[in-house]
Design a protein around this motif. Sequence first.
Motif, PDB file in Angstrom:
ATOM      1  N   GLY A 129      29.737 -22.411 -52.402  1.00 34.14           N
ATOM      2  CA  GLY A 129      30.794 -22.647 -51.443  1.00 34.14           C
ATOM      3  C   GLY A 129      30.576 -21.810 -50.201  1.00 34.14           C
ATOM      4  N   LEU A 148      37.268 -19.347 -50.120  1.00 33.84           N
ATOM      5  CA  LEU A 148      36.279 -20.375 -49.847  1.00 33.84           C
ATOM      6  C   LEU A 148      36.868 -21.438 -48.925  1.00 33.84           C
ATOM      7  N   LEU A 154      33.842 -19.640 -59.323  1.00 35.84           N
ATOM      8  CA  LEU A 154      34.070 -20.420 -58.110  1.00 35.84           C
ATOM      9  C   LEU A 154      35.546 -20.789 -57.971  1.00 35.84           C
ATOM     10  N   THR A 210      36.459 -27.034 -51.908  1.00 37.18           N
ATOM     11  CA  THR A 210      36.047 -25.684 -51.532  1.00 37.18           C
ATOM     12  C   THR A 210      34.752 -25.241 -52.206  1.00 37.18           C
ATOM     13  N   TRP A 211      34.304 -25.956 -53.217  1.00 35.69           N
ATOM     14  CA  TRP A 211      33.004 -25.675 -53.819  1.00 35.69           C
ATOM     15  C   TRP A 211      32.443 -26.955 -54.410  1.00 35.69           C
ATOM     16  N   SER A 229      38.148 -19.701 -55.012  1.00 36.07           N
ATOM     17  CA  SER A 229      38.899 -20.731 -54.308  1.00 36.07           C
ATOM     18  C   SER A 229      40.400 -20.461 -54.392  1.00 36.07           C
ATOM     19  N   VAL A 235      24.519 -25.174 -48.180  1.00 40.20           N
ATOM     20  CA  VAL A 235      25.085 -25.855 -49.347  1.00 40.20           C
ATOM     21  C   VAL A 235      24.532 -27.272 -49.451  1.00 40.20           C
TER      22      VAL A 235
END
Length: 341
Positions: free
Chosen positions: A261, A103, A94, A124-125, A98, A276
């Motif tokens: 994300g 993301l 992740l 972003t996540w 990013s 999400v």
Amino acid sequence: MRWIGAAAVTASLAAVAGCGGGTPAAAPADGAALTIYSGRSENLVGPLLDRLEKAVGVDVEVRYGSTGEMAAQLLEEGADSPADVFFGQDAGALGALSGAGLLAPLPADVIAPAAAKYRATDSTWVATSARARVVTYNPDLVPAADLPRSLDDLLDPKWKGRIGYAPSNASWLSFVTGLRLIRGEDGARQWLTAFAAQNPQRFDGNGAILDAVAAGTLPAGLVNHYYLYEKTSEVDPAGYKARNHYVPNDPLGLVNVAGAGVVEASDNKEAAQRAVAFLLSEEAQQYLVDETGEYPVVEGVTPTRDYDLAPLASLSPPDVNLADLSSLEQTEAMLQQVGLL
């Protein structure tokens, strides 16, 4: 929900890359299908993503593969990717996505249910569940007095040829990345070189390690905690001779996360954000705790299944910023140098 199929990508991520929140009510104007790239296996999260489809209110298409494969696919596709959501099992992947600008920042109300330490600093996540590294062992082969109390205990001659690991597994790569962050490059290389000299046994995945331990062909192995609970949901726990050993205040006890994300290139960001948000809902968090044996990232969710899950707050994991686990390329290079990849 339609399954697209596994990504046709064999390169690793590193080689390519160098109780809570409800879902928002608004629906996307075009009602387009939502495409999820899932690095979480279908047998673990397929039923959850079926529920997600109903909650979000649009058709969902899922492409399954390993987290490294799906992240590499997204990195390769860039702005042309059809993906709307990336759902991976590792903070390192992740973070790499990013860092590559792939993301999009998530709204504050979407990520609010998760504690701050389980979110990217740039939003972003967000983590969807947590898992701890453990030493799985067979109590018939490993007396309690011999269980390692630290990473360095595994370098004792008594462990030579008796420890299993999964060299290509994302959780192993993140563990080694955490080791690099905690001990520095020289310290990590020194430990890995000594560990390689122990002739650890290689396996394709954590599940295979667990089965070998339970069968008595391997005394112990390095895995994530939840594999034991997944296995003992299918077989009699009393007859399955594998146990989890937690090692606090040590790299062996790293706590990592799965997370999700929204893809920057998505044309369906509102639906992606709702997806999400659903993963942080009480319904989804309860599923992840009960069906996968992972830890929730939202307060107030506890297991309803009868298994012995040590409280996350009791584990005392090493202090590692999860966002810093993204330096997977350097980790793979080091593992190749010492012969552990």
